[in-house]
Scaffold this active site. Structure first.
Site, short mmCIF file in Angstrom:
data_model
loop_
_atom_site.label_atom_id
_atom_site.label_comp_id
_atom_site.label_asym_id
_atom_site.label_seq_id
_atom_site.Cartn_x
_atom_site.Cartn_y
_atom_site.Cartn_z
N ARG A 51 0.82 -1.23 0.00
CA ARG A 51 0.00 0.00 0.00
C ARG A 51 0.85 1.27 0.00
NH1 ARG A 51 -3.10 -1.09 5.31
NH2 ARG A 51 -0.92 -1.56 5.70
N LYS A 150 4.24 -19.47 4.90
CA LYS A 150 3.59 -19.93 6.11
C LYS A 150 3.15 -18.71 6.94
CE LYS A 150 6.02 -20.77 9.66
NZ LYS A 150 7.02 -20.54 10.69
N HIS A 180 10.77 -23.06 4.14
CA HIS A 180 12.15 -22.75 3.74
C HIS A 180 13.13 -23.83 4.20
CE1 HIS A 180 12.53 -20.94 7.78
NE2 HIS A 180 13.82 -21.02 7.62
N LYS A 184 17.00 -25.90 2.40
CA LYS A 184 18.34 -25.95 3.02
C LYS A 184 19.16 -27.07 2.39
CE LYS A 184 16.91 -23.93 7.41
NZ LYS A 184 17.72 -22.79 7.79
N GLU A 218 17.10 -22.98 18.74
CA GLU A 218 17.48 -21.59 18.47
C GLU A 218 17.96 -20.96 19.78
OE1 GLU A 218 14.92 -19.53 15.37
OE2 GLU A 218 13.48 -20.82 16.37
N ASP A 237 4.43 -22.88 14.78
CA ASP A 237 5.46 -22.12 14.08
C ASP A 237 6.53 -23.03 13.48
OD1 ASP A 237 6.72 -19.60 13.37
OD2 ASP A 237 8.21 -20.02 14.92
N HIS A 242 8.24 -27.25 9.61
CA HIS A 242 9.65 -27.61 9.42
C HIS A 242 10.00 -29.00 9.98
CE1 HIS A 242 9.74 -23.50 8.31
NE2 HIS A 242 10.00 -22.98 9.49
N LYS A 337 13.07 -22.01 21.51
CA LYS A 337 13.78 -20.73 21.46
C LYS A 337 14.55 -20.55 22.76
CE LYS A 337 10.96 -18.64 18.00
NZ LYS A 337 11.74 -18.62 16.78
P1 NDP Z 1 5.54 -7.43 7.48
O1 NDP Z 1 4.46 -7.02 8.43
O2 NDP Z 1 6.91 -6.94 7.69
O3 NDP Z 1 5.11 -6.97 6.00
C1 NDP Z 1 3.79 -7.05 5.54
C2 NDP Z 1 3.70 -6.43 4.15
O4 NDP Z 1 2.34 -6.47 3.74
C3 NDP Z 1 4.15 -5.00 4.07
O5 NDP Z 1 4.92 -4.82 2.91
C4 NDP Z 1 2.84 -4.24 4.00
O6 NDP Z 1 3.06 -3.01 3.36
C5 NDP Z 1 2.00 -5.19 3.17
N1 NDP Z 1 0.55 -4.97 3.31
C6 NDP Z 1 -0.14 -4.82 4.46
N2 NDP Z 1 -1.43 -4.59 4.18
C7 NDP Z 1 -1.56 -4.60 2.84
C8 NDP Z 1 -2.65 -4.40 1.94
N3 NDP Z 1 -3.89 -4.14 2.37
N4 NDP Z 1 -2.41 -4.48 0.62
C9 NDP Z 1 -1.16 -4.72 0.15
N5 NDP Z 1 -0.09 -4.92 0.94
C10 NDP Z 1 -0.29 -4.84 2.27
O7 NDP Z 1 5.46 -9.03 7.41
P2 NDP Z 1 6.63 -10.06 7.03
O8 NDP Z 1 7.36 -9.54 5.85
O9 NDP Z 1 7.38 -10.38 8.25
O10 NDP Z 1 5.81 -11.39 6.67
C11 NDP Z 1 5.08 -11.54 5.49
C12 NDP Z 1 4.51 -12.96 5.44
O11 NDP Z 1 5.58 -13.89 5.45
C13 NDP Z 1 3.63 -13.31 6.64
O12 NDP Z 1 2.64 -14.21 6.23
C14 NDP Z 1 4.60 -14.03 7.59
O13 NDP Z 1 3.94 -14.92 8.45
C15 NDP Z 1 5.45 -14.78 6.56
N6 NDP Z 1 6.78 -15.14 7.05
C16 NDP Z 1 7.66 -14.16 7.44
C17 NDP Z 1 8.92 -14.50 7.88
C18 NDP Z 1 9.90 -13.45 8.26
O14 NDP Z 1 11.04 -13.84 8.55
N7 NDP Z 1 9.54 -12.18 8.26
C19 NDP Z 1 9.36 -15.93 7.96
C20 NDP Z 1 8.38 -16.87 7.48
C21 NDP Z 1 7.13 -16.46 7.06
P3 NDP Z 1 2.06 -1.73 3.49
O15 NDP Z 1 1.82 -1.52 4.94
O16 NDP Z 1 2.81 -0.64 2.81
O17 NDP Z 1 0.84 -2.10 2.75
C1 BG6 Z 2 10.54 -19.55 10.83
C2 BG6 Z 2 9.89 -19.35 12.16
O1 BG6 Z 2 9.70 -20.29 9.98
O2 BG6 Z 2 11.76 -20.27 11.01
C3 BG6 Z 2 10.82 -18.63 13.12
O3 BG6 Z 2 8.71 -18.58 11.99
C4 BG6 Z 2 12.15 -19.35 13.22
O4 BG6 Z 2 10.23 -18.53 14.42
C5 BG6 Z 2 12.70 -19.60 11.83
O5 BG6 Z 2 13.04 -18.54 13.96
C6 BG6 Z 2 13.95 -20.47 11.90
O6 BG6 Z 2 14.51 -20.54 10.61
P1 BG6 Z 2 16.08 -20.77 10.44
O7 BG6 Z 2 16.27 -20.94 8.97
O8 BG6 Z 2 16.76 -19.56 11.01
O9 BG6 Z 2 16.39 -22.00 11.23
#
Ligand code: NDP
Ligand code: BG6
Length: 491
Positions: A51, A150, A180, A184, A218, A237, A242, A337
């Site tokens: 957004r 996920k 992911h 690995k 972890e 989680d 995994h 953790k």
């Molecule tokens: P974030 O909260 O950091 O990012 C969410 C993103 O969604 C932002 O770019 C936000 O941008 C966008 N967004 C929110 N609302 C809307 C909307 N209405 N329309 C379009 N875009 C929108 O989340 P993460 O990046 O951490 O995680 C993303 C997904 O990946 C989740 O499902 C999470 O569970 C999964 N995941 C994340 C991991 C991680 O390491 N971060 C690991 C494994 C899975 P904006 O506000 O500008 O719209």
């Molecule tokens: C993610 C979990 O899927 O895997 C996290 O949401 C976790 O909680 C992570 O820390 C671990 O991944 P890795 O590759 O660092 O072992």
């Protein structure tokens, strides 16, 4: 030995949630590495989308910072960063309204020769709205791919409904559910080890294997992710995806081919053969814990800002697989953790020799163990018993036959590609082998749900454990009762 790089076809990849944490920490760095390696073609395009109102230049600035933070390219790679950034674009869209979708369609164009993929790096609550918008605005083609992160659901019912929503727009052959861990290196090596070597298969069963331990430990806590984590916990989680995936790859029958559905069919059979945990005696097979405070270090409850949280940050399980190959060989799983160190491995413990020919003074021998280490350094070790060298008579000692990948690749500074690098390129190549099929995800939830239901109804909650430990005492008892012990959580 240097891996041969085969460039993928030209592609357009749209990352919804392009401004988010996953995009900055994993996806942009992974794509940069693939570009630097020559695998991502120079005419591939990556569209960030969210957004936030950015233009191409502002998104490139965001990506430049992400690369500086998470890749840290050397001076000779600076030009490459500029080249890579030129391939990045940005279109603001709102998943929940029509804003931005027509522009995205226009910018993507209609070239049928380009692979098109949509990566949903957003909360699962946006999966359905985004799929509907892609369909409504004519962005989805017959071959375009959908990548989802996920968590795929919170339980069986929600996962089934999410899968139904995805399949109302995309056919299963175009859906890529990321776990992911499957990307690995060691996890894939497990398949190579099992199915490209004749050595192990005759021994790979309950007759010869005493038990298997799968550990994903972890050392860090949940940090700033408490909001998400408090609704998930270690079981949802980590275990549901995994750890069960690692178990499947260890336990599955040889697929007839290394081909997506052949591999996934075999994994599904394992999940369906998991013996349901007896909920009446759940403590004998499932243990949960939560890390306490230590000195100035906050407890889980502090980090989650929920003083009465009953969310588990540690799980240990004794899992049995009811089939001819595995009946009689337990699989012990544990993850947590704030444990002693960051260490993930699959350890296959073979049965002892049936009779020792050596005198007692030769010493006891440790038994054979095949350890596949996923983290921190990928390696495979086979624990053997040999004669202690020297003229001291027949004394036995344990030694590891060690194969560190860095060593065998001829260089200790070889950079092991991150799982996301491989997985994103597999999406572009159209190879689903390392992605979960919808029925696998559902089968995993079907096994997990009854455990979660009992835990939700138990007033005692998870056992507290000290940060830096190996988890709660009860987890040790899980193996002690069977006359076994966990391997050390140590690097
Ligand atoms: P974030 O909260 O950091 O990012 C969410 C993103 O969604 C932002 O770019 C936000 O941008 C966008 N967004 C929110 N609302 C809307 C909307 N209405 N329309 C379009 N875009 C929108 O989340 P993460 O990046 O951490 O995680 C993303 C997904 O990946 C989740 O499902 C999470 O569970 C999964 N995941 C994340 C991991 C991680 O390491 N971060 C690991 C494994 C899975 P904006 O506000 O500008 O719209
Ligand atoms: C993610 C979990 O899927 O895997 C996290 O949401 C976790 O909680 C992570 O820390 C671990 O991944 P890795 O590759 O660092 O072992």
């Amino acid at each position: 030995m240097v891996a041969r790089i085969v460039p993928v076809d030209p592609f357009d990849l749209v990352v919804f949630g392009g401004t988010g944490d996953l995009s900055k920490r994993k996806l942009i760095p992974a794509l940069f590495h693939r570009r630097a390696a020559g695998q991502m073609p120079a005419d591939a395009r990556i569209f960030g989308s969210a957004r936030t109102q950015l233009d191409d230049d502002a998104f490139r600035d965001l990506a430049r910072e992400a690369i500086a933070t998470y890749v840290k390219p050397g001076p000779d790679e600076r030009d490459l960063v500029d080249d890579f950034l030129k391939q990045l674009h940005y279109v603001p869209v709102d998943a929940k309204s029509d804003a931005g979708w027509a522009e995205l369609r226009e910018r993507l164009g209609d070239d049928p020769n380009r692979v098109r993929a949509f990566y949903l790096s957003v909360s699962p609550s946006f999966f359905q709205p985004i799929c509907e918008q892609l369909d409504k605005h004519g962005l989805r083609t017959e071959t375009s791919r959908l990548v989802v992160e996920k968590p795929i659901g919170h339980d069986l019912a929600s996962a089934t409904s999410l899968n139904r929503e995805l399949s109302s727009v995309f056919s299963e052959r175009n859906v890529y559910r990321i776990d992911h861990y499957l990307g690995k290196e060691t996890v894939q090596n497990l398949m190579a080890l099992r199915f490209a070597n004749a050595l192990f298969e005759p021994l790979w069963n309950a007759r010869h294997i005493d038990h298997v331990q799968i550990t994903v430990a972890e050392s860090t806590g949940v940090g700033g992710r408490g909001g998400y984590y408090d609704h998930a916990g270690a079981m949802r989680d980590m275990v549901q995806n995994h750890l069960l995936q690692l178990l499947c790859l260890t336990a599955m029958e040889p697929p007839s081919q290394f081909e997506p559905d052949a591999v996934r069919d075999e994994k599904l059979k394992v999940l369906r053969a998991l013996t349901p945990i007896d909920t009446a005696t759940i403590g004998d097979a499932a243990v949960r814990g939560q890390y306490a405070a230590r000195g100035d270090e906050p407890s889980y409850r502090d980090e989650a800002e929920n003083p009465s949280s009953a969310t588990e940050t540690f799980v240990a399980l004794k899992v049995e697989i009811a089939n001819w190959r595995w009946t009689g060989t337990p699989f012990y799983l544990r993850t947590g953790k704030k444990l002693r160190s960051r260490m993930s491995e699959i350890a296959v413990r073979f049965r002892d020799v049936p009779h020792s020919i050596f005198a007692e003074r030769a010493g006891t021998f440790a038994g054979n163990e095949l350890v596949m280490r996923l983290q921190p350094d990928e390696a495979i070790t086979l624990q053997m018993t040999i004669k202690d060298p020297g003229p001291g008579g027949m004394r036995l000692t344990g030694v590891p036959l060690d194969m560190s990948f860095a060593q065998s690749l001829g260089s200790t500074d070889y950079r092991m590609p991150d799982a996301y690098e491989r997985l994103v390129m597999d999406v572009i190549r159209g190879d689903q082998t390392l992605f979960m099929r919808g029925d696998e995800v559902e089968a995993a939830w079907a096994w997990i749900d009854p455990i979660m239901a009992v835990w939700a109804s138990e007033p005692s909650g998870p056992r507290a454990y000290d940060p830096g430990s190996s988890g709660p005492e009860d987890a040790l008892m899980l193996l002690h009762r069977d006359g076994r012990r966990w391997r050390e959580i140590a690097i």
